[in-house]
Design a protein around this motif. Structure first.
Motif, PDB file in Angstrom:
ATOM      1  N   PHE A   1     -37.588  38.376  14.826  1.00  0.00           N
ATOM      2  CA  PHE A   1     -37.107  39.574  15.508  1.00  0.00           C
ATOM      3  C   PHE A   1     -38.282  40.481  15.803  1.00  0.00           C
ATOM      4  O   PHE A   1     -39.375  40.322  15.260  1.00  0.00           O
ATOM      5  N   ASN A   2     -38.040  41.450  16.690  1.00  0.00           N
ATOM      6  CA  ASN A   2     -39.033  42.449  17.051  1.00  0.00           C
ATOM      7  C   ASN A   2     -38.557  43.796  16.516  1.00  0.00           C
ATOM      8  O   ASN A   2     -37.576  44.358  17.007  1.00  0.00           O
ATOM      9  N   ALA A   3     -39.232  44.314  15.497  1.00  0.00           N
ATOM     10  CA  ALA A   3     -38.795  45.543  14.838  1.00  0.00           C
ATOM     11  C   ALA A   3     -38.768  46.735  15.781  1.00  0.00           C
ATOM     12  O   ALA A   3     -37.866  47.581  15.712  1.00  0.00           O
ATOM     13  N   LEU A   4     -39.747  46.835  16.678  1.00  0.00           N
ATOM     14  CA  LEU A   4     -39.790  47.961  17.618  1.00  0.00           C
ATOM     15  C   LEU A   4     -38.608  47.923  18.577  1.00  0.00           C
ATOM     16  O   LEU A   4     -38.019  48.964  18.886  1.00  0.00           O
ATOM     17  N   GLU A   5     -38.256  46.733  19.047  1.00  0.00           N
ATOM     18  CA  GLU A   5     -37.107  46.602  19.943  1.00  0.00           C
ATOM     19  C   GLU A   5     -35.814  46.965  19.213  1.00  0.00           C
ATOM     20  O   GLU A   5     -34.929  47.622  19.774  1.00  0.00           O
ATOM     21  N   LEU A   6     -35.703  46.533  17.976  1.00  0.00           N
ATOM     22  CA  LEU A   6     -34.517  46.852  17.183  1.00  0.00           C
ATOM     23  C   LEU A   6     -34.384  48.359  16.977  1.00  0.00           C
ATOM     24  O   LEU A   6     -33.278  48.914  17.067  1.00  0.00           O
ATOM     25  N   ALA A   7     -35.498  49.015  16.692  1.00  0.00           N
ATOM     26  CA  ALA A   7     -35.475  50.465  16.470  1.00  0.00           C
ATOM     27  C   ALA A   7     -34.962  51.199  17.709  1.00  0.00           C
ATOM     28  O   ALA A   7     -34.323  52.254  17.588  1.00  0.00           O
ATOM     29  N   LYS A   8     -35.211  50.652  18.882  1.00  0.00           N
ATOM     30  CA  LYS A   8     -34.771  51.302  20.125  1.00  0.00           C
ATOM     31  C   LYS A   8     -33.263  51.196  20.317  1.00  0.00           C
ATOM     32  O   LYS A   8     -32.616  52.152  20.751  1.00  0.00           O
ATOM     33  N   VAL A   9     -32.699  50.038  20.000  1.00  0.00           N
ATOM     34  CA  VAL A   9     -31.290  49.807  20.341  1.00  0.00           C
ATOM     35  C   VAL A   9     -30.333  50.170  19.208  1.00  0.00           C
ATOM     36  O   VAL A   9     -29.117  50.205  19.421  1.00  0.00           O
ATOM     37  N   LEU A  10     -30.854  50.457  18.009  1.00  0.00           N
ATOM     38  CA  LEU A  10     -29.999  50.863  16.897  1.00  0.00           C
ATOM     39  C   LEU A  10     -29.817  52.385  16.867  1.00  0.00           C
ATOM     40  O   LEU A  10     -30.753  53.133  17.138  1.00  0.00           O
ATOM     41  N   LYS A  11     -28.624  52.809  16.507  1.00  0.00           N
ATOM     42  CA  LYS A  11     -28.372  54.235  16.323  1.00  0.00           C
ATOM     43  C   LYS A  11     -29.111  54.757  15.095  1.00  0.00           C
ATOM     44  O   LYS A  11     -29.395  54.001  14.164  1.00  0.00           O
ATOM     45  N   LYS A  12     -29.420  56.035  15.092  1.00  0.00           N
ATOM     46  CA  LYS A  12     -29.994  56.661  13.906  1.00  0.00           C
ATOM     47  C   LYS A  12     -28.996  56.539  12.769  1.00  0.00           C
ATOM     48  O   LYS A  12     -27.812  56.862  12.925  1.00  0.00           O
ATOM     49  N   GLY A  13     -29.460  56.051  11.627  1.00  0.00           N
ATOM     50  CA  GLY A  13     -28.563  55.828  10.500  1.00  0.00           C
ATOM     51  C   GLY A  13     -27.937  54.447  10.500  1.00  0.00           C
ATOM     52  O   GLY A  13     -27.217  54.092   9.560  1.00  0.00           O
ATOM     53  N   GLY A  14     -28.215  53.658  11.550  1.00  0.00           N
ATOM     54  CA  GLY A  14     -27.706  52.296  11.612  1.00  0.00           C
ATOM     55  C   GLY A  14     -28.507  51.363  10.711  1.00  0.00           C
ATOM     56  O   GLY A  14     -29.580  51.723  10.208  1.00  0.00           O
ATOM     57  N   TYR A  15     -28.003  50.156  10.538  1.00  0.00           N
ATOM     58  CA  TYR A  15     -28.645  49.204   9.630  1.00  0.00           C
ATOM     59  C   TYR A  15     -28.998  47.900  10.341  1.00  0.00           C
ATOM     60  O   TYR A  15     -28.267  47.437  11.228  1.00  0.00           O
ATOM     61  N   PHE A  16     -30.131  47.345   9.922  1.00  0.00           N
ATOM     62  CA  PHE A  16     -30.525  46.006  10.334  1.00  0.00           C
ATOM     63  C   PHE A  16     -30.623  45.136   9.091  1.00  0.00           C
ATOM     64  O   PHE A  16     -31.274  45.516   8.106  1.00  0.00           O
ATOM     65  N   LEU A  17     -29.958  43.989   9.113  1.00  0.00           N
ATOM     66  CA  LEU A  17     -29.999  43.054   8.002  1.00  0.00           C
ATOM     67  C   LEU A  17     -30.552  41.722   8.479  1.00  0.00           C
ATOM     68  O   LEU A  17     -30.152  41.225   9.550  1.00  0.00           O
TER      69      LEU A  17
END
Length: 246
Positions: A119-135
């Motif tokens: 995965f690409n952490a920077l891309e994930l940070a863009k599409v996730l809401k603040k307070g959201g979770y990535f597992l």
């Protein structure tokens, strides 16, 4: 065969559905999509990266408002869409997309998951809401270690244990994830029949070019003889889990 060609071949064959394999595991400390569901709400939107044939997310579709599964493999997505048509899920969509460029609106997802996929952490940070979770659950370097030693080759064979986990933690923190919790287990696996283990090795990159090198059959037979017990043919399953808060 390139890695992409390999994944396309597997996707066309079974979509990463290994449910027919008879295998007993001892020491598994979590169910990955069970952990995803612990963070879910009926109003949440989930992004599943490297969704494969979609079997896993289709089983948890009722826990979300919408699930979008993406995979870089055309054949995987074809299998996933076929599985979707056979299911009763009306809130799941599958797209052929790379995890390196997530073409979704900013802050669109409440949760994101990635099981055994980069995965690409920077891309994930863009599409996730603040307070959201990535597992994410990933395969550790010490996975199937006795098999890799027997064949003298294998996925991440010889690499420093923990390197991948440490890299992903650094990437997530650098991308702005505020908290990253890490967990791991090293479970025993027992494959009931040689055919079960051979199917696994044929349809995964654990042992590169399994069966194609001279001597592979002799190595396999010796491995089975050495590791066969009452419960089956023993190897190990080593995994790590990261839970990151945006």
């Amino acid at each position: 065969m390139t890695e992409q060609e390999f994944y396309d071949k597997v996707g066309k064959t079974n979509g990463w559905d290994f449910s027919a394999i008879q295998c007993i595991s001892e020491g598994v400390e979590w169910d990955f999509y069970g952990e995803v569901m612990k963070k879910s709400s009926s109003s949440h939107i989930l992004l599943d990266i490297g969704t494969g044939g979609g079997e896993k997310v289709l089983k948890i579709a009722g826990s979300f408002s919408l699930i979008i599964g993406i995979d870089n493999s055309k054949e995987m997505i074809h299998t996933a869409r076929t599985n979707l048509e056979k299911s009763s899920a009306a809130n799941v969509r599958f797209f052929q997309l790379s995890a390196e460029t997530l073409e979704f609106p900013k802050g669109f997802f409440d949760l994101a998951s990635s099981r055994h996929c980069s995965f690409n952490a920077l891309e994930l940070a863009k599409v996730l809401k603040k307070g959201g979770y990535f597992l994410t659950q990933q395969v550790s370097e010490g996975d199937k270690l006795n098999l890799k030693k027997a064949f003298g080759r294998g996925q991440s064979f010889g690499e420093k244990e923990g390197s991948l986990k440490e890299m992903y933690i650094r990437d997530l923190k650098a991308a702005g994830f505020s908290k990253v919790a890490a967990f791991e287990y090293d479970a025993d696996e027992y494959y009931k029949k040689p055919e079960d283990l051979i199917f696994l090795l044929t349809h995964t990159p654990i042992i590169p070019n399994f069966g194609e090198k001279p001597g592979d059959l002799a190595v396999m037979n010796a491995f089975i003889e050495e590791n066969l017990g009452e419960q089956g043919i023993r190897t190990n399953s080593k995994r790590f889990l990261l839970i990151a808060e945006r």
